[in-house]
Design a protein around this motif. Structure first.
Motif, PDB file in Angstrom:
ATOM      1  N   ILE A  89      -0.544  16.859  20.466  1.00 23.77           N
ATOM      2  CA  ILE A  89      -0.685  15.589  19.746  1.00 23.77           C
ATOM      3  C   ILE A  89      -0.168  14.247  20.130  1.00 23.77           C
ATOM      4  O   ILE A  89      -0.782  13.297  20.276  1.00 23.77           O
ATOM      5  CB  ILE A  89      -0.474  15.878  18.000  1.00 23.77           C
ATOM      6  N   SER A  90       1.078  14.396  20.715  1.00 24.89           N
ATOM      7  CA  SER A  90       1.836  13.592  21.419  1.00 24.89           C
ATOM      8  C   SER A  90       1.061  12.680  22.632  1.00 24.89           C
ATOM      9  O   SER A  90       1.427  11.620  23.172  1.00 24.89           O
ATOM     10  CB  SER A  90       2.972  13.902  22.154  1.00 24.89           C
ATOM     11  N   GLN A  91      -0.209  13.417  23.098  1.00 22.99           N
ATOM     12  CA  GLN A  91      -0.762  12.897  24.213  1.00 22.99           C
ATOM     13  C   GLN A  91      -2.011  12.044  23.736  1.00 22.99           C
ATOM     14  O   GLN A  91      -2.695  11.532  24.770  1.00 22.99           O
ATOM     15  CB  GLN A  91      -1.345  14.006  25.221  1.00 22.99           C
TER      16      GLN A  91
ATOM     17  N   ILE B 168      -9.680  15.265  18.963  1.00 21.84           N
ATOM     18  CA  ILE B 168      -8.988  14.192  19.572  1.00 21.84           C
ATOM     19  C   ILE B 168      -8.848  13.877  20.819  1.00 21.84           C
ATOM     20  O   ILE B 168      -9.031  15.219  21.507  1.00 21.84           O
ATOM     21  CB  ILE B 168      -7.534  14.268  18.672  1.00 21.84           C
ATOM     22  N   LEU B 169      -8.664  12.841  21.367  1.00 22.13           N
ATOM     23  CA  LEU B 169      -8.580  12.519  22.768  1.00 22.13           C
ATOM     24  C   LEU B 169      -7.439  12.546  23.506  1.00 22.13           C
ATOM     25  O   LEU B 169      -6.391  12.003  22.603  1.00 22.13           O
ATOM     26  CB  LEU B 169      -9.411  11.263  23.189  1.00 22.13           C
ATOM     27  N   ILE B 170      -7.150  13.387  24.272  1.00 20.87           N
ATOM     28  CA  ILE B 170      -5.755  13.363  25.023  1.00 20.87           C
ATOM     29  C   ILE B 170      -5.726  12.996  26.488  1.00 20.87           C
ATOM     30  O   ILE B 170      -6.809  12.889  26.995  1.00 20.87           O
ATOM     31  CB  ILE B 170      -5.271  14.804  24.868  1.00 20.87           C
TER      32      ILE B 170
ATOM     33  N   SER C 174     -10.745  16.169  25.409  1.00 18.74           N
ATOM     34  CA  SER C 174     -10.717  16.169  24.235  1.00 18.74           C
ATOM     35  C   SER C 174     -10.054  17.543  23.705  1.00 18.74           C
ATOM     36  O   SER C 174     -10.112  18.504  24.523  1.00 18.74           O
ATOM     37  CB  SER C 174     -11.760  16.180  23.531  1.00 18.74           C
ATOM     38  N   PHE C 175      -9.371  17.460  22.546  1.00 17.15           N
ATOM     39  CA  PHE C 175      -8.948  18.925  21.918  1.00 17.15           C
ATOM     40  C   PHE C 175      -9.344  18.981  20.535  1.00 17.15           C
ATOM     41  O   PHE C 175      -9.271  18.011  19.732  1.00 17.15           O
ATOM     42  CB  PHE C 175      -7.263  18.813  21.916  1.00 17.15           C
ATOM     43  N   GLN C 176      -9.624  20.379  20.350  1.00 16.06           N
ATOM     44  CA  GLN C 176      -9.988  20.699  18.884  1.00 16.06           C
ATOM     45  C   GLN C 176      -9.613  22.166  18.726  1.00 16.06           C
ATOM     46  O   GLN C 176      -9.166  22.791  19.800  1.00 16.06           O
ATOM     47  CB  GLN C 176     -11.649  20.524  18.795  1.00 16.06           C
ATOM     48  N   LEU C 177      -9.680  22.451  17.386  1.00 19.33           N
ATOM     49  CA  LEU C 177      -9.269  23.995  17.028  1.00 19.33           C
ATOM     50  C   LEU C 177     -10.642  24.397  16.525  1.00 19.33           C
ATOM     51  O   LEU C 177     -11.575  23.901  15.816  1.00 19.33           O
ATOM     52  CB  LEU C 177      -8.235  23.975  15.921  1.00 19.33           C
TER      53      LEU C 177
ATOM     54  N   MET D  89     -12.434  20.022  26.080  1.00 17.94           N
ATOM     55  CA  MET D  89     -13.528  19.510  26.832  1.00 17.94           C
ATOM     56  C   MET D  89     -13.045  18.505  27.897  1.00 17.94           C
ATOM     57  O   MET D  89     -12.300  17.540  27.409  1.00 17.94           O
ATOM     58  CB  MET D  89     -14.458  18.413  26.174  1.00 17.94           C
ATOM     59  N   LEU D  90     -13.632  18.937  29.142  1.00 18.00           N
ATOM     60  CA  LEU D  90     -13.006  17.950  30.217  1.00 18.00           C
ATOM     61  C   LEU D  90     -13.896  16.998  30.380  1.00 18.00           C
ATOM     62  O   LEU D  90     -15.214  17.235  30.590  1.00 18.00           O
ATOM     63  CB  LEU D  90     -12.999  18.849  31.577  1.00 18.00           C
TER      64      LEU D  90
END
Length: 314
Positions: A66-68, A94-96, A102-105, A115-116
């Motif tokens: 999340i910090s990213q 969320i975008l990191i 992007s990151f998701q659960l 996703m790259l």
């Protein structure tokens, strides 16, 4: 009678257990189980809201992930309860990494999904406007996507570290794209070579397969329509020429070689799968190339490469 009374007494005593004890039991189940058990009683419902329960379902490194992301989004996520944070991460990526990933659960069991973005990938001639151009589209999760203008050498590569992925998880790897307004061409009969391997490992690819990036051909195979043949004296002049004969190395009924439509309106082509055992720190290299046919191809809009858990039924 004594046995029945004893069973009833044990049931009442179980509901009278301290809420902290029930929370500990729930933390060893799954998010779906917690949702169901919350209907048992008010005590279970209260325990099912506990941060200590949902903290077990979140990845151990979720704070680092999340910090990213953007500072405003970061702050809004940290004020949520652990349950709301979990639900939020399953519903919206969320975008990191400065918006490059992007990151998701995963909604089923909370496994990590990434996703790259096209910007984070290696694309041959990607910075040459004659071959590729960078555009913005409203339905992409990233600020820019890559539009293929026209190339004869099609090569895309991406990398992800195994430490980023959930352990003991079978992942599917997908190219996420769609046709541009000018429509896709050049991919109809020429397959692309997809591979997944451990970068620098020196061994054979984990997965290697041929895929087609022509969605229309995949649809035609799903819904075979035989056109009515013209008859009469001019039929031989009106009949369109047959398509070129192409040697098929696999059955045309194998629809896994063709892209599928996603709920977000994009297409995804499965490039292969990778089982992440966990406990290691390796680089997985993903590639999709068409460099042998020599024909020109274009009309494709690339959003990125997605790595997500495969359903357990697969």
């Amino acid at each position: 009678m004594v046995v029945i009374m004893q069973e009833q007494q044990e049931a009442v005593e179980f509901h009278d257990l301290p809420e902290g004890c029930i929370e500990n039991v729930l933390s060893f189940t799954t998010p779906r189980d917690v949702a169901r058990l919350s209907l048992v009683s008010s005590t279970f419902r209260s325990a099912a809201q506990s941060d200590s329960v949902w903290d077990k379902f979140l990845p151990s490194d979720y704070r680092s992930i999340i910090s990213q992301c953007d500072e405003e989004i970061d702050n809004s996520l940290y004020v949520l309860s652990k349950k709301d944070l979990y639900v939020n991460l399953t519903q919206k990526p969320i975008l990191i990494d400065d918006g490059k990933k992007s990151f998701q659960l995963d909604k089923v069991d909370g496994k990590k999904c990434y996703m790259l973005s096209a910007r984070s990938l290696f694309i041959v001639w990607g910075d040459t406007p004659r071959y590729w151009k960078w555009i913005s589209v409203p339905d992409s999760r990233f600020s820019q996507v890559a539009e293929l203008v026209s190339v004869c050498w099609f090569e895309i590569r991406g990398w992800i570290n195994t430490s980023m992925l959930s352990p003991n998880t079978l992942y599917g790897v997908y190219l996420v794209f769609k046709a541009s307004t000018s429509r896709t061409y050049g991919f109809e009969y020429q397959p692309c070579e997809a591979s997944i391997l451990i970068a620098g490992g020196g061994g054979d690819p984990v997965v290697e397969r041929n895929v087609f990036l022509d969605a229309e051909r995949g649809r035609r195979l799903r819904y075979q329509i035989v056109p009515r043949r013209r008859t009469g004296i001019f039929s031989r002049y009106l009949e369109p020429p047959p398509p070129p004969q192409v040697e098929q190395t696999e059955s045309v009924d194998d629809l896994q070689k063709y892209p599928k439509e996603r709920t977000d309106g994009w297409l995804e082509m499965e490039l292969g799968e990778y089982f992440n055992e966990g406990g290691d720190d390796k680089e997985v290299e993903i590639s999709v190339c068409e460099v042998k046919g020599g024909g020109w191809k274009g009309g494709l809009v690339l959003q990125g490469i997605e790595i997500k858990p495969k359903p357990k039924s697969c």
